[in-house]
Design a protein around this motif. Structure first.
Motif, mmCIF file in Angstrom:
data_model
loop_
_atom_site.group_PDB
_atom_site.id
_atom_site.type_symbol
_atom_site.label_atom_id
_atom_site.label_comp_id
_atom_site.label_asym_id
_atom_site.label_seq_id
_atom_site.Cartn_x
_atom_site.Cartn_y
_atom_site.Cartn_z
ATOM 1 N N THR A 249 0.819 -1.219 0.000
ATOM 2 C CA THR A 249 0.000 0.000 0.000
ATOM 3 C C THR A 249 0.849 1.264 0.000
ATOM 4 O O THR A 249 0.580 2.204 -0.759
ATOM 5 N N ALA A 250 1.873 1.315 0.838
ATOM 6 C CA ALA A 250 2.718 2.508 0.922
ATOM 7 C C ALA A 250 3.435 2.764 -0.404
ATOM 8 O O ALA A 250 3.498 3.906 -0.882
ATOM 9 N N ALA A 251 3.954 1.705 -1.019
ATOM 10 C CA ALA A 251 4.642 1.853 -2.307
ATOM 11 C C ALA A 251 3.666 2.290 -3.398
ATOM 12 O O ALA A 251 4.007 3.110 -4.258
ATOM 13 N N ALA A 252 2.455 1.748 -3.358
ATOM 14 C CA ALA A 252 1.443 2.134 -4.340
ATOM 15 C C ALA A 252 1.082 3.600 -4.191
ATOM 16 O O ALA A 252 0.923 4.321 -5.181
ATOM 17 N N ALA A 253 0.956 4.063 -2.951
ATOM 18 C CA ALA A 253 0.645 5.466 -2.699
ATOM 19 C C ALA A 253 1.753 6.371 -3.223
ATOM 20 O O ALA A 253 1.495 7.414 -3.842
ATOM 21 N N ALA A 254 2.998 5.956 -2.993
ATOM 22 C CA ALA A 254 4.138 6.742 -3.468
ATOM 23 C C ALA A 254 4.176 6.807 -4.991
ATOM 24 O O ALA A 254 4.493 7.842 -5.584
ATOM 25 N N GLU A 255 3.819 5.704 -5.633
ATOM 26 C CA GLU A 255 3.837 5.646 -7.086
ATOM 27 C C GLU A 255 2.694 6.442 -7.703
ATOM 28 O O GLU A 255 2.839 7.064 -8.753
ATOM 29 N N LEU A 256 1.555 6.435 -7.030
ATOM 30 C CA LEU A 256 0.364 7.098 -7.558
ATOM 31 C C LEU A 256 0.382 8.601 -7.333
ATOM 32 O O LEU A 256 -0.173 9.365 -8.122
ATOM 33 N N ALA A 257 1.027 9.056 -6.248
ATOM 34 C CA ALA A 257 0.976 10.460 -5.844
ATOM 35 C C ALA A 257 1.357 11.452 -6.950
ATOM 36 O O ALA A 257 0.640 12.435 -7.167
ATOM 37 N N PRO A 258 2.467 11.260 -7.672
ATOM 38 C CA PRO A 258 2.827 12.249 -8.698
ATOM 39 C C PRO A 258 1.791 12.385 -9.810
ATOM 40 O O PRO A 258 1.531 13.488 -10.290
ATOM 41 N N SER A 259 1.185 11.273 -10.218
ATOM 42 C CA SER A 259 0.256 11.317 -11.346
ATOM 43 C C SER A 259 -1.087 11.938 -10.977
ATOM 44 O O SER A 259 -1.748 12.537 -11.821
ATOM 45 N N VAL A 260 -1.497 11.823 -9.714
ATOM 46 C CA VAL A 260 -2.800 12.365 -9.327
ATOM 47 C C VAL A 260 -2.686 13.672 -8.567
ATOM 48 O O VAL A 260 -3.683 14.347 -8.311
ATOM 49 N N GLY A 261 -1.455 14.050 -8.194
ATOM 50 C CA GLY A 261 -1.262 15.311 -7.506
ATOM 51 C C GLY A 261 -1.831 15.347 -6.105
ATOM 52 O O GLY A 261 -2.276 16.392 -5.622
ATOM 53 N N ILE A 262 -1.837 14.203 -5.432
ATOM 54 C CA ILE A 262 -2.362 14.096 -4.070
ATOM 55 C C ILE A 262 -1.256 13.523 -3.184
ATOM 56 O O ILE A 262 -0.561 12.579 -3.585
ATOM 57 N N PRO A 263 -1.052 14.074 -1.991
ATOM 58 C CA PRO A 263 0.032 13.605 -1.116
ATOM 59 C C PRO A 263 -0.057 12.112 -0.800
ATOM 60 O O PRO A 263 -1.146 11.529 -0.752
ATOM 61 N N GLU A 264 1.111 11.523 -0.566
ATOM 62 C CA GLU A 264 1.181 10.085 -0.303
ATOM 63 C C GLU A 264 0.338 9.666 0.890
ATOM 64 O O GLU A 264 -0.297 8.610 0.875
ATOM 65 N N ASN A 265 0.334 10.475 1.959
ATOM 66 C CA ASN A 265 -0.411 10.076 3.155
ATOM 67 C C ASN A 265 -1.909 10.033 2.910
ATOM 68 O O ASN A 265 -2.628 9.204 3.476
ATOM 69 N N VAL A 266 -2.378 10.910 2.037
ATOM 70 C CA VAL A 266 -3.801 10.913 1.678
ATOM 71 C C VAL A 266 -4.123 9.659 0.869
ATOM 72 O O VAL A 266 -5.118 8.971 1.122
ATOM 73 N N LEU A 267 -3.275 9.356 -0.100
ATOM 74 C CA LEU A 267 -3.514 8.181 -0.932
ATOM 75 C C LEU A 267 -3.410 6.889 -0.137
ATOM 76 O O LEU A 267 -4.172 5.948 -0.367
ATOM 77 N N ALA A 268 -2.485 6.850 0.809
ATOM 78 C CA ALA A 268 -2.366 5.655 1.632
ATOM 79 C C ALA A 268 -3.655 5.410 2.416
ATOM 80 O O ALA A 268 -4.124 4.272 2.531
ATOM 81 N N LYS A 269 -4.239 6.486 2.927
ATOM 82 C CA LYS A 269 -5.507 6.370 3.657
ATOM 83 C C LYS A 269 -6.603 5.844 2.744
ATOM 84 O O LYS A 269 -7.400 4.982 3.127
ATOM 85 N N ALA A 270 -6.632 6.371 1.522
ATOM 86 C CA ALA A 270 -7.652 5.937 0.564
ATOM 87 C C ALA A 270 -7.445 4.483 0.142
ATOM 88 O O ALA A 270 -8.393 3.697 0.073
#
Length: 317
Positions: A249-270
């Motif tokens: 999950t953490a790695a996925a959040a880090a990978e997704l963050a640049p493309s969606v423009g949302i911070p990693e901690n927010v994406l990890a929660k989602a």
């Protein structure tokens, strides 16, 4: 109040803005799979990894990707022949089917009821869903949260007509919510998580116990029927991404963050609230989707009764 078929068609045409993507035959004679995706989810991760391109190349296909602001807009493009495949929540395919779209359900992800919610400002006097009576609620028309709102109101003893609705896409909904132009906002992740983290929005009600919040993979029916092998490869790739994301999950959040423009901690929660494990629709899932369609028919939000089983791919996932 019931609406006429003509009024419904006008409503759909007016509310679902079609992004500027090239339109051509849904049969993809040049062996291209045109995928519509949203700003979040498995398809974004699949696009970023390049896994699908490698898999499809082996059977002579290439991939084109187009981003959409929401499921209704994505399925309008699919209906117009601009994309062949995409992923949405529960409600968009119902509205699209009612409007005559030639779509077919290919597969789904398990329920993720915490991945959508009714939000209010942290200092709002609104404490329960019942307090929404007479209030203005923002949501994306025809999206998965539309059904969440209906069921939450029903649970609280309110009718759909007891509230005012402002139909806004996510970005506009967030702006109206922050400015206080609306009293509540019904939204899904990662926009939900972003509001909770950035402005401390308070969750009034999520989907637990009232809606499943499935994610569906859908295709243009003519394309799916003519390109079954390619669709199978797409679903296989989705499954591989699901397995990786669930375990990382953490790695996925880090990978997704640049493309969606949302911070990693927010994406990890989602991502923690998302479900994983793509599979074929079974009878129980079809029945749940049928209940949603029947609810919208009863409310007069779609003009005719639908049969979900008629547009479900048989035998493959």
């Amino acid at each position: 109040m019931k609406i006429s078929r003509r009024a419904f068609t006008t409503m759909v045409a007016g509310s679902l803005a079609l992004p500027l993507v090239g339109s051509r035959s849904a049969f993809a004679a040049d062996k291209v799979v045109r995928i519509g995706y949203q700003k979040y989810g498995t398809l974004v991760l699949l696009k970023g990894k390049g896994l699908l391109e490698t898999k499809l190349e082996k059977i002579g296909y290439t991939v084109e990707w187009t981003e959409f602001p929401g499921g209704p807009q994505l399925l309008e493009a699919l209906n117009a022949g601009a994309v062949d495949f995409g992923s949405t929540g529960e409600t968009p395919p119902i509205f699209a089917q009612a409007a005559g779209a030639q779509l077919i359900y290919v597969a789904h992800e398990p329920p993720a009821p915490r991945g959508e919610a009714i939000l209010v400002q942290k200092d709002s006097p609104i404490k329960t869903v019942a307090d929404l009576k007479g209030k203005n609620v923002a949501l994306n028309k025809g999206s998965n949260v539309h059904y969440l709102l209906v069921k939450a109101l029903e649970e609280a003893g309110l009718k759909y007509e007891d509230i005012q609705t402002s139909f806004l896409p996510p970005a506009d909904g967030r702006a109206a919510f922050e400015q206080g132009s609306v009293d509540a906002w019904v939204i899904w992740d990662p926009f939900q998580a972003a509001a909770e983290v950035a402005i401390e929005a308070r969750e009034l009600r999520n989907g637990e116990g009232i809606v499943p919040n499935h994610q569906f993979y859908l295709g243009a029916q003519p394309f799916v029927e003519a390109n079954g092998e390619a669709i199978d490869v797409v679903i296989e790739a989705v499954g591989e991404i699901d397995v990786w994301t669930k375990a990382n999950t953490a790695a996925a959040a880090a990978e997704l963050a640049p493309s969606v423009g949302i911070p990693e901690n927010v994406l990890a929660k989602a991502l923690e609230r998302q479900s994983y494990g793509v599979k074929q629709l079974d009878a129980a899932v079809v029945e749940q989707q049928q209940k949603i369609a029947d609810t919208f028919t009863e409310l007069g939000l779609i003009p005719k009764k639908l049969t979900i089983a008629d547009v479900v791919r048989k035998g493959k996932a």
